[in-house]
Structure formats: C-alpha cells, structure tokens
Write a protein that holds these residues in place. Structure first.
Motif, short mmCIF file in Angstrom:
data_model
loop_
_atom_site.label_atom_id
_atom_site.label_comp_id
_atom_site.label_asym_id
_atom_site.label_seq_id
_atom_site.Cartn_x
_atom_site.Cartn_y
_atom_site.Cartn_z
N GLN A 31 0.77 -1.25 0.00
CA GLN A 31 0.00 0.00 0.00
C GLN A 31 0.81 1.31 0.00
O GLN A 31 0.46 2.22 -0.77
N MET A 35 -0.17 4.78 -2.13
CA MET A 35 -0.69 5.96 -1.41
C MET A 35 0.15 7.19 -1.72
O MET A 35 -0.38 8.29 -1.94
N THR A 65 -1.11 10.78 -4.02
CA THR A 65 -1.41 11.96 -3.18
C THR A 65 -0.30 13.00 -3.29
O THR A 65 0.85 12.67 -3.59
N ARG A 111 -1.35 14.90 2.10
CA ARG A 111 -0.93 13.92 3.11
C ARG A 111 -0.91 14.51 4.52
O ARG A 111 -0.86 13.77 5.49
N SER A 124 -6.71 -0.45 -3.27
CA SER A 124 -6.05 0.59 -2.46
C SER A 124 -6.08 1.92 -3.21
O SER A 124 -6.37 2.97 -2.61
N VAL A 137 -8.02 5.65 -2.24
CA VAL A 137 -7.33 6.95 -2.12
C VAL A 137 -7.97 7.98 -3.07
O VAL A 137 -8.26 9.12 -2.66
N LEU A 184 -5.02 9.62 2.64
CA LEU A 184 -4.24 8.45 3.05
C LEU A 184 -5.12 7.40 3.73
O LEU A 184 -4.78 6.21 3.75
N SER A 191 -7.05 4.23 1.47
CA SER A 191 -6.55 2.87 1.20
C SER A 191 -6.99 1.88 2.29
O SER A 191 -6.96 0.67 2.08
N SER A 195 -2.08 3.49 7.09
CA SER A 195 -2.47 4.90 6.92
C SER A 195 -1.84 5.75 8.02
O SER A 195 -1.32 6.84 7.76
#
Lengths: 411, 114
Positions: free
Chosen positions: A215, A219, A223, A228, A332, A336, A355, A358, A371
């Motif tokens: 993941q 992620m 992003t 984030r 995942s 997101v 975050l 996912s 996360s």
C-alpha cells in the motif's frame, strides 16, 4: 574422543546386525522374501519414495511463511498456522490410508470440512464483530463510502479473471481477493469454486500480510504532499444508544439488500451487539478470544494443508496470485482516489486525508495502521489511525455485501 | 437463485456494474440512516438541555479526545492520591510449628561425620 569411540562402535553393531539380514534376503527363501517385501512396502510408504520436487517447492514456501510471520512479524497469527499447514499438507504419502486432507474421512479432511462447507468464516466474523469498535464510523458515517469504493478492486479483478479465461463462478471467487478479507474469500470460494479455494485463500492471506509493503507506494503515488498532511476533525463522542443501534440497523439494512451475505454480516453484527450491549460480556469475551482463536488455528492450518503440491502448483494458481496482487493495488488506489473525489465536495475543515482511503480494503487493522504510519511520516503529530479505522471496518461490511452479490449472481 | 446468467462479455460487465452499485447503495443507505440518527439524537439532547435551563451558548460538543484527556488526568490524580494515603505498614508475625516433614536430618544420604 571417547564419544567418537562409542559412535563407531554403534555403527559397527548396526552393520553386524543388518549385513547378515541383507545377505540372507538376497538368497531368496520364502521367509526372506517376506522380510524383503515388508521392508520394500515400508519403503514405498515413506515420504522419500513418494517424493517429488513440487513438494520441496511448497515446503520452501511454507518455511518462508513461517519466517515472515516470526522474523518480520507480518500477520503472524495467520502466516504461522498457514505456513505450518503448508508443511503438513506437503509431506508426501501413499494415498488410500486416510492421511491427506483430500481423502474423505481423514482427520485433516474432517477439520477441513469447516472450510469446505463454509462455517469457519462466519465464526471468525463473530469474533471480529465482538472485537470491533464502530464508534468512529458512527461518528463520521460518510467515511463508510471509502469502504464501498475500495470494493471496486473486487469487480475489476472479476473482469480481469474473465479476460484470462476463468469461468464466471471462478472469476467471482478470485475477485473477492480484492476485498482483502480472508474469511470472506474462503466463504465465497467454497461456494463458487471449491477447486481454487486453496490458491485463493493463500493469495488473500498472503496479500493481507503484505499490506504494509503493497500500500505505501500506491498511497504516495496518488497523493500530494499537501494532501498527506490534512488534519481531520476529531470524531465526536458516540452515545451508547447509537452503538447498540448500529449492529441492529446495520444488519437489517445490509442483509435486506444482499441476503446472501447474511451468514457473514449476521455473525459480524451479532458479535458487535454482544460487545456493545454491556450485558453479555461473557459471551463477547468467548467470541473475541476462545472462539476466534480456535477457529483461526483450524482455519489457518487446514487452508495451509490444502495447498498439496500436486493440486496447488498449477498455472491457475500462478494466475490467481497475479490477479490477487492487481486487485489489491486497484482497491487501495481507488480508495485513495475516492477520498480525493469526496474532498471536492467537502468544506474546508471537514476535508478527508486521502491516506485513509486505502484503509477501505478490509485488512483490519493492518490497512488502518499503514495509513497511520504513512501519515506520521509526513507530519509527526497527525494521527490518522482513529479516522482510518472507519473505512477499514466499513470495508469489512462492503466486502461481505460484495460477496453476497457475487454469490447470488453466480451460484 | 441466479440473478444474472453470465455467458458473454456484456453480461459480465453488467453484472460487475450491478455489483458495485449494490455495494454503494447498501453503504450509502447506512450512511444516510446514521446521519439521520445522529441529527435526531443531537437535536433531542439539545432540546432536553434547553428544557433543563441551560443557555444555548453553554451547549458545546466536547471532542472525544478531550474526554479521554480528562479521564486520563482524573485516573492519574486518583492513583496519586491513593499512593499518598497508604503509607502504613503492617508486619504480621507468622508462627510456624516444627514439622519433620522434608527435614534434612532424615535424608537418606547423610554423610558420615568424622
């Protein structure tokens, strides 16, 4: 030196006993052939005589599972029993003595019946329900949609599997790997494609253990730095009434829409009611410790043992592993992206940190923990765990609903 | 009960679309239901508080983490208080009667004393 003398002496003694027997055996009298036949029969029943390199590969995989569980601490409660189960299932033997997991009436076969007939997964769900705190989900219900979005992985894999030539039933069973929910994967594959269950279960559990590896790159890729570090509003305090009402309303709403998911969702919400009611603590305690531990041991061991090399090492298994990885990535990623989409419609201050999207795949609580860790990496004071638990547990509900839909569409 | 017989690509895609729609529908209904429960509960609590004589501006929602912090502080305070209170030591004398049971004098391996 003294020990060496004894060892040599012992070897000479063995030679002194067995050399005349072997010479006698070669002379071929009736008694002698009886001895040699018995020895040959014994030899033919040993694993050495039935050995094939496929078994060695599986034993190696089993050892890797055990290693990852113990040394790397990746889902040890799953990987250690499954890894050991792989060793148990891949000891070569002569068929017909009720030893193997696929031989009707053998001990392993009886234990495996819980997997085949699909009653282990609902009991696991009972335990999960009695452990899960749905407070953050109740406090911020819109996060439930992230759990729904991540289920897109299931249907993407369903389509992908069809493209690779699997039958629609097999596609449904393979697709559910994207739900990142081992018990649901076993439940559905036992109904739709029992012949692929070993591979599907091992793939589902392996990828669940690999959540911390799979993941984070996805992620980070989807992003921006600004996204984030979004701080989410702390969840409000949830009343006891809401906590008790959730399993009742949740069960009725979801199972009225997808009745085939009732064995899983019924047990999940029942377990949660035992926990939240406050008057059935003893039952909740049994469900969350003794019961789930017992079933996890049996499930892990028998699923591992079901990977008998001659039935497991096939091209289909390899394809299932590939599709499983793809479905995890899609699930995942979609989680997101859906969080980002929701942010377009949310006011400043109510925004969601993508975050946590996912965590919509239901690998509880690992996906939520990922996360949290990725979030902390960018802001040491931004704790996302509490918020990530909401899509995470919604993912459990979502994947069970998806399993129900696939079951009613395909069985 | 088969909802859809899948034999072709188009049937498969329709099946997948129905599946994802149903998952979204189930969870969206749950979201709406709980948003509604939340709104009803909050308004009824506010009404009750206003009836009991509280002013509108006095009613504020306390975040869960603040409640946790207060509970933790109270817990630590209570523990501290307890530690200061219990500083009386009691020494209780226990008399043991002599018993030859497992006495070394009666062991089998008494060495000869010279």
């Amino acid at each position: 030196m003294k020990d060496l003398k004894y060892k040599i002496g012992f070897l000479l003694l063995i030679l002194a006993v067995f050399a005349p027997i072997s010479l006698w055996a070669q002379n071929g009298s009736d008694e002698v052939s009886l001895v040699s036949n018995s020895l040959m029969k014994f030899w033919n029943n040993t694993s050495f005589a039935n050995f094939n390199f496929k078994y060695l590969i599986m034993i190696f995989i089993g050892i890797i599972f055990i290693y990852l569980g113990i040394a790397k601490n990746w889902e040890p409660l799953l990987l250690v029993p499954i890894g050991f189960g792989i060793l148990v299932g891949n000891v070569p033997f002569t068929e017909g003595y009720k030893i193997g997991i696929y031989e009707t009436g053998s001990v392993m076969n009886i234990l495996y019946s819980g997997v085949i007939s699909g009653w282990y997964p609902p009991l696991i769900f009972l335990g999960i329900g009695s452990m899960t705190d749905f407070s953050t989900l109740i406090a911020n219900p819109k996060l439930m949609l992230l759990g729904a979005a991540a289920q897109l992985g299931i249907f993407a894999t369903f389509i992908g599997a069809y493209a690779l030539g699997f039958t629609p039933e097999q596609c449904g069973a393979i697709g559910i790997i994207g739900g990142a929910d081992g018990p649901t994967a076993i439940f559905l594959s036992s109904r739709l494609a029992p012949e692929l269950m070993g591979a599907i279960a091992v793939a589902a559990y392996s990828y669940m253990a690999l959540v911390p590896v799979i993941q984070p790159p996805i992620m980070k890729l989807l992003t921006t730095n600004k996204e984030r570090v979004i701080r989410m509003k702390p969840p409000r305090q949830v009343t006891k009434f809401e906590k008790i009402a959730f399993p009742v309303i949740g069960l009725l709403l979801t199972t009225f829409i997808s009745p085939s998911a009732m064995p899983l969702l019924g047990m999940l919400f029942f377990g949660n009611l035992l926990k939240e009611s406050g008057v059935t603590e003893r039952l909740a305690e049994t469900a969350r410790f003794a019961l789930i531990n017992t079933i996890t041991i049996l499930l892990g061991l028998t699923v591992g043992a079901s990977t008998q090399a001659d039935k497991f090492l096939t091209l289909n298994s390899m394809l299932i592993f590939g599709l499983g990885a793809a479905s995890f990535v899609v699930a995942s990623g979609v989680g997101v992206l859906f969080a980002k989409l929701m942010n377009l419609f949310l006011k400043e201050g109510n925004k969601i940190n993508p975050l946590i999207g996912s965590a919509g795949v239901s690998a509880v609580p690992d996906a939520a923990r990922v996360s949290q860790e990725v979030g902390l990496h960018y802001d040491k004071t931004n704790h996302l765990l509490m918020h990530a638990m909401a899509p995470n547990v919604a993912g459990v509900i979502g994947s069970a609903v998806a399993a129900g839909i696939l079951l009613s569409m395909l069985s | 009960m088969i909802l859809l017989k899948i034999n072709t690509w188009s049937e498969l895609l329709v099946g997948a679309a129905i599946g994802i729609l149903v998952v979204f529908a189930a969870l969206t209904i749950l979201v709406l239901m709980f948003e509604m429960v939340q709104a009803i509960l909050l308004s009824s609590t506010k009404r009750r508080l206003l009836k009991s004589g509280k002013k509108k501006e006095e009613i504020v929602d306390v975040a869960a983490y603040e409640i946790v912090a207060i509970s933790m502080a109270l817990h630590l305070y209570m523990n501290d208080t307890h530690d200061q209170e219990s500083n009386v030591m009691t020494i209780k004398r226990i008399e043991r009667r002599y018993s030859p049971w497992s006495s070394k004098i009666y062991g089998l391996n008494n060495t000869i004393r010279k």
